[in-house]
Design a protein around this motif. Sequence first.
Motif, short mmCIF file in Angstrom:
data_model
loop_
_atom_site.label_atom_id
_atom_site.label_comp_id
_atom_site.label_asym_id
_atom_site.label_seq_id
_atom_site.Cartn_x
_atom_site.Cartn_y
_atom_site.Cartn_z
N HIS A 76 0.94 -0.91 -0.26
CA HIS A 76 -0.11 0.04 0.44
C HIS A 76 0.72 1.31 -0.23
O HIS A 76 1.94 1.05 0.60
CB HIS A 76 -1.09 -0.31 1.04
CG HIS A 76 -1.87 0.87 1.24
ND1 HIS A 76 -1.93 2.47 1.20
CD2 HIS A 76 -3.29 0.80 1.06
CE1 HIS A 76 -2.95 2.62 1.21
NE2 HIS A 76 -3.88 1.57 0.95
N PRO A 77 0.47 2.10 -1.03
CA PRO A 77 1.17 3.62 -0.54
C PRO A 77 1.91 4.48 0.33
O PRO A 77 2.83 4.62 0.39
CB PRO A 77 0.30 4.61 -2.06
CG PRO A 77 -0.40 3.68 -3.10
CD PRO A 77 -0.22 2.42 -2.11
N ALA A 78 0.32 4.54 0.98
CA ALA A 78 0.70 4.43 2.49
C ALA A 78 1.97 4.20 3.41
O ALA A 78 2.05 4.66 4.55
CB ALA A 78 -0.72 4.56 3.29
N ASP A 79 1.96 3.10 3.89
CA ASP A 79 2.95 2.53 4.09
C ASP A 79 4.09 1.58 3.86
O ASP A 79 5.05 1.28 4.43
CB ASP A 79 2.18 0.85 4.40
CG ASP A 79 0.71 0.60 5.07
OD1 ASP A 79 1.19 2.05 5.82
OD2 ASP A 79 -0.20 -0.08 5.44
N ARG A 80 3.91 2.26 2.51
CA ARG A 80 5.74 1.62 1.20
C ARG A 80 6.97 2.13 2.11
O ARG A 80 7.74 1.65 1.95
CB ARG A 80 5.28 2.11 -0.04
CG ARG A 80 6.78 1.75 -0.78
CD ARG A 80 6.36 2.04 -2.36
NE ARG A 80 4.52 1.00 -3.00
CZ ARG A 80 3.68 1.59 -3.93
NH1 ARG A 80 4.28 2.27 -4.54
NH2 ARG A 80 2.68 0.85 -3.63
N ASP A 81 7.15 2.72 2.76
CA ASP A 81 8.13 3.43 2.89
C ASP A 81 8.98 3.04 4.30
O ASP A 81 9.86 3.14 4.74
CB ASP A 81 8.39 5.52 2.34
CG ASP A 81 7.97 6.07 1.41
OD1 ASP A 81 8.45 5.53 0.77
OD2 ASP A 81 7.52 7.20 1.33
N ARG A 82 7.57 2.83 5.06
CA ARG A 82 7.75 2.65 6.24
C ARG A 82 7.97 1.19 6.28
O ARG A 82 9.06 0.60 7.16
CB ARG A 82 6.28 2.68 6.33
CG ARG A 82 6.34 1.89 8.16
CD ARG A 82 5.14 2.37 9.38
NE ARG A 82 3.97 1.87 8.48
CZ ARG A 82 3.71 1.04 8.64
NH1 ARG A 82 4.36 -0.13 9.46
NH2 ARG A 82 2.07 0.01 7.85
N VAL A 83 7.91 0.36 5.56
CA VAL A 83 8.27 -1.15 5.17
C VAL A 83 10.07 -1.50 4.58
O VAL A 83 10.71 -2.46 5.28
CB VAL A 83 7.10 -2.00 4.12
CG1 VAL A 83 7.33 -3.59 4.35
CG2 VAL A 83 5.76 -2.15 5.28
N ARG A 84 9.88 -0.15 3.86
CA ARG A 84 11.24 -0.04 3.40
C ARG A 84 12.43 0.01 4.92
O ARG A 84 13.34 -0.48 4.54
CB ARG A 84 11.40 0.26 2.30
CG ARG A 84 11.01 0.31 0.76
CD ARG A 84 10.88 1.57 -0.24
NE ARG A 84 11.03 0.41 -1.27
CZ ARG A 84 10.16 2.27 -2.79
NH1 ARG A 84 10.14 2.66 -2.06
NH2 ARG A 84 10.51 1.53 -3.31
N SER A 85 11.74 0.96 4.85
CA SER A 85 12.96 1.71 6.39
C SER A 85 12.92 0.37 7.39
O SER A 85 14.09 0.24 7.93
CB SER A 85 12.01 2.35 7.10
OG SER A 85 12.21 3.70 6.14
N ALA A 86 11.96 -0.61 7.83
CA ALA A 86 11.35 -1.66 8.80
C ALA A 86 12.34 -2.50 8.50
O ALA A 86 13.06 -2.47 9.35
CB ALA A 86 10.41 -1.84 9.24
N PHE A 87 12.49 -2.20 6.90
CA PHE A 87 13.48 -4.40 6.28
C PHE A 87 14.67 -3.80 6.71
O PHE A 87 15.57 -4.69 6.77
CB PHE A 87 12.91 -4.73 4.91
CG PHE A 87 11.74 -5.70 5.55
CD1 PHE A 87 12.47 -7.27 5.17
CD2 PHE A 87 10.81 -5.35 5.93
CE1 PHE A 87 11.39 -7.93 5.84
CE2 PHE A 87 9.60 -6.44 5.39
CZ PHE A 87 10.40 -8.07 5.51
#
Length: 344
Positions: A76-87
Amino acid sequence: MFKGAYPKDTDLPLSTPKAHEWQPEHLRLAVTAAGVALWAWNVDTDLFTMDGQGFELWGMPWRDTVTFEELSAHIHPADRDRVRSAFAATRAVLGRYETDFRIMFGDEVRWIAARGQGEDVGIVGRTMFGIFLDVTGRKRAEEGNELLAGEMSHRVKNLLTIAAGLTAITSRATASTQDMALELTERLTALGRAHDLVRPLPNGQGDATLLGDLLSVLLAPYDDMGAFKGRIRVAVERMGVGEAAATGLALTIHELATNSMKYGALSIGTGTLDVSSAAEENEVVLTWLERGGPIVEAPDKQEGFGSKLVRRSVAGQLGGSIDYDWSKEGLIVTLRMNRDRLAS
Protein backbone atom coordinates in the motif's frame (compact mmCIF):
# COMPACT_ATOMS: atom_id res chain seq x y z
CA MET A 1 15.64 -34.73 10.42
CA PHE A 2 14.67 -32.67 13.51
CA LYS A 3 14.46 -34.63 16.73
CA GLY A 4 13.12 -33.59 20.08
CA ALA A 5 15.56 -33.44 22.97
CA TYR A 6 15.61 -36.71 24.88
CA PRO A 7 16.26 -36.92 28.62
CA LYS A 8 18.68 -39.51 29.77
CA ASP A 9 17.27 -43.01 29.88
CA THR A 10 18.12 -43.23 33.55
CA ASP A 11 15.84 -40.24 34.23
CA LEU A 12 12.81 -41.78 32.49
CA PRO A 13 10.23 -44.00 34.14
CA LEU A 14 9.73 -47.22 32.24
CA SER A 15 6.24 -46.08 31.11
CA THR A 16 7.34 -42.66 29.71
CA PRO A 17 7.21 -42.55 25.87
CA LYS A 18 9.99 -40.92 23.90
CA ALA A 19 9.46 -37.50 22.32
CA HIS A 20 8.00 -37.36 18.83
CA GLU A 21 10.52 -37.42 16.00
CA TRP A 22 9.76 -34.43 13.77
CA GLN A 23 10.10 -35.15 10.07
CA PRO A 24 10.46 -32.29 7.52
CA GLU A 25 7.06 -33.13 6.05
CA HIS A 26 5.52 -32.75 9.51
CA LEU A 27 6.89 -29.22 9.77
CA ARG A 28 5.61 -28.41 6.30
CA LEU A 29 2.12 -29.61 7.23
CA ALA A 30 2.17 -27.50 10.39
CA VAL A 31 3.36 -24.39 8.52
CA THR A 32 0.71 -24.81 5.82
CA ALA A 33 -2.05 -25.42 8.35
CA ALA A 34 -1.09 -22.24 10.24
CA GLY A 35 -1.09 -20.15 7.05
CA VAL A 36 2.58 -19.25 7.50
CA ALA A 37 4.53 -18.10 4.43
CA LEU A 38 8.32 -18.53 4.56
CA TRP A 39 10.75 -15.98 3.19
CA ALA A 40 14.50 -15.60 2.89
CA TRP A 41 16.25 -12.29 2.23
CA ASN A 42 19.82 -11.99 0.95
CA VAL A 43 21.17 -8.88 2.63
CA ASP A 44 23.78 -8.37 -0.09
CA THR A 45 21.76 -8.89 -3.29
CA ASP A 46 18.44 -7.70 -1.80
CA LEU A 47 16.70 -10.72 -3.35
CA PHE A 48 13.73 -12.40 -1.71
CA THR A 49 12.87 -16.06 -1.93
CA MET A 50 9.46 -17.23 -0.81
CA ASP A 51 7.62 -20.50 -0.73
CA GLY A 52 4.48 -21.09 -2.78
CA GLN A 53 2.26 -19.89 0.05
CA GLY A 54 4.19 -16.62 0.16
CA PHE A 55 3.66 -15.90 -3.54
CA GLU A 56 -0.01 -16.83 -3.19
CA LEU A 57 -0.34 -14.46 -0.24
CA TRP A 58 1.14 -11.60 -2.28
CA GLY A 59 -0.94 -12.49 -5.35
CA MET A 60 2.11 -13.15 -7.50
CA PRO A 61 3.04 -16.13 -9.69
CA TRP A 62 5.75 -18.33 -8.23
CA ARG A 63 9.37 -17.77 -9.28
CA ASP A 64 12.78 -18.61 -7.86
CA THR A 65 13.45 -15.11 -6.54
CA VAL A 66 11.79 -11.71 -6.42
CA THR A 67 13.37 -8.33 -5.81
CA PHE A 68 12.38 -6.11 -2.95
CA GLU A 69 11.28 -3.47 -5.45
CA GLU A 70 8.90 -5.95 -7.09
CA LEU A 71 7.39 -6.74 -3.72
CA SER A 72 7.20 -3.04 -2.86
CA ALA A 73 4.99 -2.42 -5.87
CA HIS A 74 2.28 -4.47 -4.12
CA ILE A 75 2.61 -2.64 -0.78
CA HIS A 76 0.00 0.00 0.00
CA PRO A 77 1.44 3.43 -0.95
CA ALA A 78 0.83 4.75 2.57
CA ASP A 79 2.96 1.94 4.06
CA ARG A 80 5.65 1.55 1.38
CA ASP A 81 8.35 3.86 2.79
CA ARG A 82 7.79 2.59 6.33
CA VAL A 83 8.19 -1.04 5.25
CA ARG A 84 11.36 -0.30 3.33
CA SER A 85 12.83 1.44 6.36
CA ALA A 86 11.72 -1.37 8.64
CA PHE A 87 13.41 -4.06 6.55
CA ALA A 88 16.56 -1.97 6.19
CA ALA A 89 16.71 -1.58 9.97
CA THR A 90 16.23 -5.25 10.81
CA ARG A 91 19.95 -5.95 10.91
CA ALA A 92 20.28 -3.40 13.70
CA VAL A 93 17.28 -4.67 15.66
CA LEU A 94 18.19 -6.64 18.75
CA GLY A 95 16.17 -9.86 18.89
CA ARG A 96 12.84 -10.58 17.26
CA TYR A 97 10.93 -8.01 15.26
CA GLU A 98 7.51 -7.73 13.69
CA THR A 99 6.04 -5.14 11.35
CA ASP A 100 2.50 -4.99 10.00
CA PHE A 101 1.60 -3.43 6.66
CA ARG A 102 -1.00 -3.50 3.92
CA ILE A 103 -0.65 -4.96 0.45
CA MET A 104 -2.87 -4.47 -2.59
CA PHE A 105 -4.36 -7.66 -4.02
CA GLY A 106 -6.38 -6.39 -6.96
CA ASP A 107 -9.16 -4.33 -5.37
CA GLU A 108 -8.64 -6.11 -2.07
CA VAL A 109 -6.46 -4.83 0.76
CA ARG A 110 -4.69 -7.42 2.92
CA TRP A 111 -2.80 -6.92 6.14
CA ILE A 112 0.53 -8.76 6.38
CA ALA A 113 2.73 -9.30 9.44
CA ALA A 114 6.43 -9.81 8.68
CA ARG A 115 8.35 -11.52 11.48
CA GLY A 116 11.99 -12.44 11.82
CA GLN A 117 15.17 -12.21 13.89
CA GLY A 118 17.28 -9.06 13.83
CA GLU A 119 20.90 -8.09 14.54
CA ASP A 120 22.27 -10.65 12.04
CA VAL A 121 21.22 -13.46 14.38
CA GLY A 122 20.62 -16.62 12.40
CA ILE A 123 22.11 -15.31 9.15
CA VAL A 124 23.21 -18.20 6.97
CA GLY A 125 25.11 -17.44 3.77
CA ARG A 126 24.30 -13.73 4.10
CA THR A 127 20.59 -14.58 4.17
CA MET A 128 18.02 -13.68 6.83
CA PHE A 129 14.94 -15.81 7.35
CA GLY A 130 11.44 -14.99 8.49
CA ILE A 131 7.74 -15.50 7.88
CA PHE A 132 4.74 -13.62 6.50
CA LEU A 133 1.32 -14.00 8.15
CA ASP A 134 -2.05 -12.88 6.82
CA VAL A 135 -3.46 -10.83 9.73
CA THR A 136 -6.31 -9.20 7.78
CA GLY A 137 -8.98 -10.68 10.06
CA ARG A 138 -7.27 -9.43 13.19
CA LYS A 139 -6.78 -5.94 11.76
CA ARG A 140 -10.39 -5.66 10.65
CA ALA A 141 -11.51 -6.71 14.11
CA GLU A 142 -9.24 -4.06 15.65
CA GLU A 143 -10.56 -1.41 13.27
CA GLY A 144 -14.12 -2.47 14.09
CA ASN A 145 -13.43 -2.17 17.82
CA GLU A 146 -11.85 1.26 17.34
CA LEU A 147 -14.81 2.38 15.26
CA LEU A 148 -17.25 1.10 17.88
CA ALA A 149 -15.31 2.79 20.69
CA GLY A 150 -15.25 6.06 18.76
CA GLU A 151 -18.98 5.84 18.01
CA MET A 152 -19.79 5.11 21.65
CA SER A 153 -17.60 8.01 22.78
CA HIS A 154 -19.32 10.30 20.29
CA ARG A 155 -22.79 9.26 21.45
CA VAL A 156 -21.92 9.60 25.13
CA LYS A 157 -20.51 13.10 24.56
CA ASN A 158 -23.64 14.11 22.65
CA LEU A 159 -25.93 12.78 25.37
CA LEU A 160 -23.90 14.52 28.09
CA THR A 161 -24.08 17.78 26.15
CA ILE A 162 -27.84 17.45 25.76
CA ALA A 163 -28.23 16.55 29.45
CA ALA A 164 -26.15 19.56 30.51
CA GLY A 165 -28.19 21.89 28.30
CA LEU A 166 -31.50 20.51 29.52
CA THR A 167 -30.35 20.84 33.13
CA ALA A 168 -29.34 24.47 32.69
CA ILE A 169 -32.52 25.51 30.87
CA THR A 170 -34.88 23.50 33.08
CA SER A 171 -33.36 25.08 36.18
CA ARG A 172 -34.34 28.52 34.86
CA ALA A 173 -37.86 27.46 33.86
CA THR A 174 -39.01 25.79 37.10
CA ALA A 175 -39.96 27.23 40.46
CA SER A 176 -38.60 24.52 42.75
CA THR A 177 -35.95 21.83 42.84
CA GLN A 178 -38.71 19.20 42.96
CA ASP A 179 -40.27 20.51 39.74
CA MET A 180 -36.87 20.72 38.11
CA ALA A 181 -35.99 17.15 39.09
CA LEU A 182 -39.33 15.83 37.81
CA GLU A 183 -39.23 17.63 34.45
CA LEU A 184 -35.56 16.85 33.87
CA THR A 185 -36.04 13.18 34.72
CA GLU A 186 -39.00 12.91 32.35
CA ARG A 187 -37.11 14.52 29.47
CA LEU A 188 -34.01 12.40 29.99
CA THR A 189 -36.17 9.27 30.23
CA ALA A 190 -37.79 10.16 26.89
CA LEU A 191 -34.34 10.53 25.35
CA GLY A 192 -33.30 7.20 26.83
CA ARG A 193 -36.30 5.42 25.34
CA ALA A 194 -35.55 6.94 21.94
CA HIS A 195 -31.87 5.97 21.99
CA ASP A 196 -32.70 2.43 23.06
CA LEU A 197 -34.16 2.00 19.59
CA VAL A 198 -31.15 3.31 17.65
CA ARG A 199 -29.86 0.43 15.54
CA PRO A 200 -29.06 -0.29 11.87
CA LEU A 201 -31.98 -1.09 9.58
CA PRO A 202 -31.92 -3.22 6.41
CA ASN A 203 -32.69 -2.29 2.82
CA GLY A 204 -31.84 1.41 3.12
CA GLN A 205 -34.74 2.18 5.47
CA GLY A 206 -32.59 4.40 7.69
CA ASP A 207 -29.83 4.25 10.25
CA ALA A 208 -31.71 3.97 13.52
CA THR A 209 -35.29 2.87 14.15
CA LEU A 210 -38.60 2.86 12.37
CA LEU A 211 -40.76 5.96 12.81
CA GLY A 212 -43.78 3.95 13.99
CA ASP A 213 -41.71 1.99 16.52
CA LEU A 214 -40.19 5.17 17.93
CA LEU A 215 -43.56 6.90 18.36
CA SER A 216 -45.16 3.81 19.90
CA VAL A 217 -42.38 3.40 22.47
CA LEU A 218 -42.44 7.09 23.41
CA LEU A 219 -46.21 7.14 23.84
CA ALA A 220 -46.65 3.72 25.48
CA PRO A 221 -46.44 5.03 29.10
CA TYR A 222 -49.37 7.42 28.49
CA ASP A 223 -51.55 4.72 26.96
CA ASP A 224 -51.58 2.89 30.31
CA MET A 225 -52.91 5.94 32.16
CA GLY A 226 -56.39 5.95 30.62
CA ALA A 227 -59.66 4.11 31.22
CA PHE A 228 -58.89 1.67 28.44
CA LYS A 229 -55.79 0.48 26.60
CA GLY A 230 -55.55 1.45 22.97
CA ARG A 231 -56.64 5.05 23.29
CA ILE A 232 -53.39 6.09 21.62
CA ARG A 233 -53.21 5.02 17.98
CA VAL A 234 -50.15 5.38 15.74
CA ALA A 235 -50.48 4.92 11.97
CA VAL A 236 -47.48 6.29 10.07
CA GLU A 237 -45.50 5.32 7.00
CA ARG A 238 -42.68 2.82 7.28
CA MET A 239 -39.44 4.76 7.23
CA GLY A 240 -36.23 4.96 9.22
CA VAL A 241 -35.30 7.65 11.73
CA GLY A 242 -31.63 8.46 12.29
CA GLU A 243 -29.90 9.03 15.61
CA ALA A 244 -29.79 12.84 15.40
CA ALA A 245 -33.44 13.08 14.37
CA ALA A 246 -34.50 10.57 17.04
CA THR A 247 -33.26 12.94 19.74
CA GLY A 248 -35.22 15.93 18.45
CA LEU A 249 -38.33 13.90 17.74
CA ALA A 250 -38.23 12.29 21.20
CA LEU A 251 -38.12 15.68 22.92
CA THR A 252 -40.95 16.98 20.74
CA ILE A 253 -43.25 14.00 21.34
CA HIS A 254 -42.48 14.09 25.06
CA GLU A 255 -43.48 17.76 25.34
CA LEU A 256 -46.71 17.22 23.38
CA ALA A 257 -47.64 14.16 25.46
CA THR A 258 -46.82 15.93 28.72
CA ASN A 259 -49.00 18.92 27.81
CA SER A 260 -51.80 16.58 26.75
CA MET A 261 -51.58 14.81 30.11
CA LYS A 262 -51.85 18.16 31.91
CA TYR A 263 -54.43 20.00 29.81
CA GLY A 264 -55.52 17.93 26.82
CA ALA A 265 -57.20 14.68 25.81
CA LEU A 266 -54.81 12.44 27.76
CA SER A 267 -55.81 14.24 31.00
CA ILE A 268 -59.19 12.42 30.81
CA GLY A 269 -59.38 8.63 31.00
CA THR A 270 -61.56 8.38 27.90
CA GLY A 271 -59.62 10.88 25.80
CA THR A 272 -57.92 9.62 22.66
CA LEU A 273 -54.87 10.50 20.61
CA ASP A 274 -54.28 9.66 16.95
CA VAL A 275 -50.87 10.16 15.33
CA SER A 276 -50.77 9.75 11.56
CA SER A 277 -48.51 10.79 8.71
CA ALA A 278 -48.71 11.91 5.10
CA ALA A 279 -46.00 12.36 2.48
CA GLU A 280 -45.67 15.70 0.69
CA GLU A 281 -42.79 15.95 -1.78
CA ASN A 282 -39.63 15.90 0.37
CA GLU A 283 -41.46 16.21 3.69
CA VAL A 284 -43.09 13.90 6.17
CA VAL A 285 -46.16 15.54 7.70
CA LEU A 286 -47.09 14.18 11.12
CA THR A 287 -50.58 14.98 12.48
CA TRP A 288 -51.24 14.88 16.22
CA LEU A 289 -55.04 14.72 16.77
CA GLU A 290 -56.57 14.83 20.29
CA ARG A 291 -60.22 14.05 20.88
CA GLY A 292 -62.47 13.51 23.89
CA GLY A 293 -60.65 15.88 26.20
CA PRO A 294 -61.57 19.19 27.78
CA ILE A 295 -62.12 22.29 25.70
CA VAL A 296 -58.73 23.78 24.93
CA GLU A 297 -57.75 27.35 24.18
CA ALA A 298 -54.66 28.87 22.73
CA PRO A 299 -52.33 30.03 25.51
CA ASP A 300 -52.34 33.82 25.88
CA LYS A 301 -49.14 34.02 27.91
CA GLN A 302 -45.55 34.10 26.73
CA GLU A 303 -44.27 30.87 25.15
CA GLY A 304 -42.76 28.60 27.81
CA PHE A 305 -39.54 26.63 27.83
CA GLY A 306 -41.19 23.44 26.57
CA SER A 307 -42.66 25.16 23.53
CA LYS A 308 -39.36 26.87 22.77
CA LEU A 309 -37.55 23.55 23.08
CA VAL A 310 -39.98 21.94 20.65
CA ARG A 311 -39.63 24.69 18.04
CA ARG A 312 -35.83 24.60 18.27
CA SER A 313 -35.76 20.82 17.97
CA VAL A 314 -38.13 20.76 15.01
CA ALA A 315 -36.33 23.52 13.14
CA GLY A 316 -32.76 22.59 14.03
CA GLN A 317 -32.76 18.78 14.08
CA LEU A 318 -35.75 17.93 11.89
CA GLY A 319 -35.50 20.79 9.39
CA GLY A 320 -39.21 21.52 9.63
CA SER A 321 -41.94 23.43 11.43
CA ILE A 322 -44.76 22.89 13.93
CA ASP A 323 -48.22 24.46 13.93
CA TYR A 324 -51.03 24.30 16.51
CA ASP A 325 -54.78 24.34 15.84
CA TRP A 326 -56.67 24.91 19.11
CA SER A 327 -60.03 23.58 17.91
CA LYS A 328 -62.95 23.05 20.29
CA GLU A 329 -62.92 19.31 19.62
CA GLY A 330 -59.31 19.04 20.66
CA LEU A 331 -55.80 20.11 19.81
CA ILE A 332 -54.43 19.39 16.33
CA VAL A 333 -50.68 19.67 15.85
CA THR A 334 -49.11 19.53 12.40
CA LEU A 335 -45.45 18.62 12.45
CA ARG A 336 -43.56 18.99 9.17
CA MET A 337 -40.17 17.26 8.93
CA ASN A 338 -37.58 17.15 6.17
CA ARG A 339 -37.38 13.53 4.97
CA ASP A 340 -33.59 13.53 4.58
CA ARG A 341 -33.12 15.10 8.02
CA LEU A 342 -35.46 12.55 9.57
CA ALA A 343 -33.36 9.67 8.24
CA SER A 344 -30.01 11.13 9.34
